[in-house]
Enzyme design. Structure first.
Site, PDB file in Angstrom:
ATOM      1  CD  GLU A 129      31.523  37.748  38.489  1.00 42.60           C
ATOM      2  OE1 GLU A 129      31.809  38.850  38.005  1.00 42.60           O
ATOM      3  OE2 GLU A 129      32.116  36.915  39.086  1.00 42.60           O
ATOM      4  CD  GLU A 164      34.534  34.065  37.204  1.00 44.34           C
ATOM      5  OE1 GLU A 164      35.254  34.809  37.972  1.00 44.34           O
ATOM      6  OE2 GLU A 164      34.376  34.020  36.296  1.00 44.34           O
TER       7      GLU A 164
HETATM    8  C1  GBH Z   1      35.357  37.921  38.425  1.00 45.33           C
HETATM    9  O1  GBH Z   1      34.528  38.839  38.957  1.00 45.33           O
HETATM   10  C2  GBH Z   1      35.196  38.174  36.768  1.00 45.33           C
HETATM   11  O2  GBH Z   1      34.195  37.142  36.524  1.00 45.33           O
HETATM   12  C3  GBH Z   1      36.458  37.846  36.093  1.00 45.33           C
HETATM   13  O3  GBH Z   1      36.249  38.353  34.916  1.00 45.33           O
HETATM   14  C4  GBH Z   1      37.708  38.602  36.954  1.00 45.33           C
HETATM   15  O4  GBH Z   1      38.798  38.475  36.021  1.00 45.33           O
HETATM   16  C5  GBH Z   1      37.581  38.112  37.927  1.00 45.33           C
HETATM   17  O5  GBH Z   1      36.562  38.311  38.812  1.00 45.33           O
HETATM   18  C6  GBH Z   1      38.874  38.724  39.100  1.00 45.33           C
HETATM   19  O6  GBH Z   1      38.594  39.852  39.028  1.00 45.33           O
HETATM   20  O7  GBH Z   1      35.792  46.872  45.359  1.00 45.33           O
HETATM   21  O8  GBH Z   1      37.836  46.543  44.238  1.00 45.33           O
HETATM   22  O9  GBH Z   1      37.290  45.472  46.357  1.00 45.33           O
HETATM   23  C7  GBH Z   1      34.649  38.750  40.535  1.00 45.33           C
HETATM   24  C8  GBH Z   1      33.635  39.738  41.162  1.00 45.33           C
HETATM   25  C9  GBH Z   1      33.455  42.088  41.907  1.00 45.33           C
HETATM   26  C10 GBH Z   1      35.060  40.391  43.031  1.00 45.33           C
HETATM   27  C11 GBH Z   1      34.094  43.087  42.594  1.00 45.33           C
HETATM   28  C12 GBH Z   1      35.353  41.324  43.746  1.00 45.33           C
HETATM   29  C13 GBH Z   1      35.467  43.615  44.885  1.00 45.33           C
HETATM   30  C14 GBH Z   1      35.902  44.738  44.030  1.00 45.33           C
HETATM   31  N1  GBH Z   1      34.221  40.966  41.792  1.00 45.33           N
HETATM   32  N2  GBH Z   1      34.537  42.642  43.866  1.00 45.33           N
HETATM   33  S1  GBH Z   1      36.755  45.992  45.124  1.00 45.33           S
END
Ligand code: GBH
EC number: 3.2.1.21
Length: 440
Positions: free
Chosen positions: A167, A351
């Protein structure tokens, strides 16, 4: 579950994903300090200031954890390699115990008939490199290339697939613009530089792995569907800008050798000198492209400085993270990635999953919500396949409840429950449902 393995093409592969810092127990085995340790130690950054010191202690439970993967009938295990475990100083002398650990882990997968899907970097940057500016420093692609060479000389002959960086958006934007992840900056210039350097590092690592004769190399990108908050031109423009910075920037660099105009409008003054010359490195040919997908965002315009958007609350049911559940977005991104960027390349959903309330009934964890979530997203995958998109693998995030970054151990994404005191693993209803579905 609604779906069975037999509903998918014969060659389709199912897996689960984890990452090193989130499960291993960083205090064990001679790993060096990382920017996540120092970020977590600074009050206010992480719930209860929790860190990955012990996490799931996968460092000592790896064999049982691989049994869980194999017993579910899964084909693939996506794991990451900790840079600081392999090179405690970030550069220089390797830690033999760190190399031995990943060697054992890969052999353990092969012994169980599981294909190893390696990610080189899932966010824990060695502290000595963070002290030199981390992802803002133009030398980081070189450092990352060195690490890639060291770890892949050891395990590269036996992994099924490999991707450099989990990511790029999270490594740059959530960490340098939103300040939510290490190093916790809120600085557009640092963000732009990190966005570019992370892609140069990606390309450098691909080159290093090709030089070792490796194949089945890809990239892992994250996507959030951008829904305008209303019908106004201003809201549509803000959503397009969000889409350009979040979803398109990295694919565009890797597959189109350029950055989207909507992103460049705000970022160009902050990109490092000579950025236009780096696309020969960035745009290495890949063998597959990975998509991580969780949610959508409702985007509203804001009067403030560029990028002048705001995320607002949405109407759909939400996960325990407060993220809207929007399975249609997964089909959308699979189709768009195939049609506009990757053409015939195989796509992997690297994922997908949710944090759930995980109610305990009669001693068992009845996570019906998670089962429904996975079912709905697998429907999206099947629709994309039916439309001709070459989706070849799907990974659930995650095998185990684990260290959920800024939320510490408060949010649980696992198919398997972890008691963080006893470290006992207990499969949830979703693990059993998936196991049954894969056997059908
Ligand atoms: C994944 O990223 C990661 O690769 C992993 O490590 C992690 O545990 C998993 O997600 C679960 O979180 O502004 O609070 O609504 C996912 C990318 C980026 C998805 C932020 C959700 C919204 C955050 N994420 N996004 S928020």
């Amino acid at each position: 579950m609604k779906h069975s393995r037999s509903d998918f093409p014969r060659e389709f592969l199912f897996g689960v994903a984890t990452s090193s810092y989130q499960i291993e127990g960083h205090r064990y085995g001679g790993a060096g300090p990382t920017h996540w340790d120092s970020f977590a130690a600074t009050p206010g950054n992480v719930v209860r200031a929790e860190n990955g010191d012990i996490a799931c202690d996968h460092y000592h439970h790896w064999s049982d954890d691989l049994d869980l993967v194999a017993d579910a009938g899964l084909n693939l295990y996506r794991f990451s390699t900790s840079w600081a475990r392999v090179l405690p100083e970030g550069r220089g002398a390797p830690n033999p115990d760190g190399l031995d650990f990943y060697d054992r882990l890969v052999d353990g997968m092969l012994e169980r008939g599981i294909k190893p899907a390696a990610t080189l970097y899932h966010w824990e940057l060695p502290q000595p490199l963070a002290d030199k500016g981390g992802w803002r420093n133009g030398d980081i692609p070189k450092w990352f290339g060195e690490f890639t060479d060291v770890i892949m000389r050891r395990i590269g002959d036996r992994v099924w697939s490999a991707a450099p960086i989990n990511e790029p958006w999270c490594v740059s934007w959530i960490s340098h613009f939103q300040g939510v992840h290490a190093p916790g900056l809120r600085d557009i210039r640092a963000t732009a530089r990190a966005m570019h350097h992370v892609l140069v590092a990606h390309g450098t690592a691909i080159q290093a792995m090709r030089a070792l004769g490796m194949s089945n190399l890809g990239g892992v990108f994250n996507f959030e569907y951008a829904e305008p908050s209303d019908e106004s031109d201003a809201a549509k423009k803000a959503a397009r800008r969000y889409d350009a910075c979040y979803n398109r920037f990295f694919l565009s660099g890797v597959f189109h050798r350029c950055y989207p105009d909507e992103a460049l409008q705000g970022l160009e003054p902050h990109l490092p000198d000579g950025w236009q010359e780096d696309f020969d490195v960035i745009a290495q040919p890949l063998d597959w492209c990975g998509l991580n997908y969780y949610t959508r965002k409702i985007i509203s315009p804001e009067a403030g400085p560029w990028p002048s958007w705001r995320e607002v609350d949405g109407p759909l049911p939400k996960t325990a993270m407060g993220w809207e559940i929007y399975p249609e977005g997964l089909e959308f991104f699979l189709r768009r990635t195939h049609e506009e960027y990757t053409k015939g390349l195989p796509l992997h959903v690297t994922e997908n999953g949710m944090a759930a309330p995980d109610p305990i009934e009669a001693g068992a964890i009845e996570d019906a919500e998670r089962i429904a979530f996975l079912d709905a997203h697998l429907t999206s995958v099947r629709k994309a396949i039916a439309a001709g998109v070459p989706v070849e693998a799907y990974f659930v995030w995650s095998l185990l409840d684990n260290y959920e970054w800024a939320l510490g151990y408060a949010k649980r994404f696992g198919l398997v429950h972890v008691d963080f005191h006893s470290l006992q693993r207990t499969p949830k209803a979703s693990y059993r449902a998936l196991t049954e579905a894969l056997a059908r």
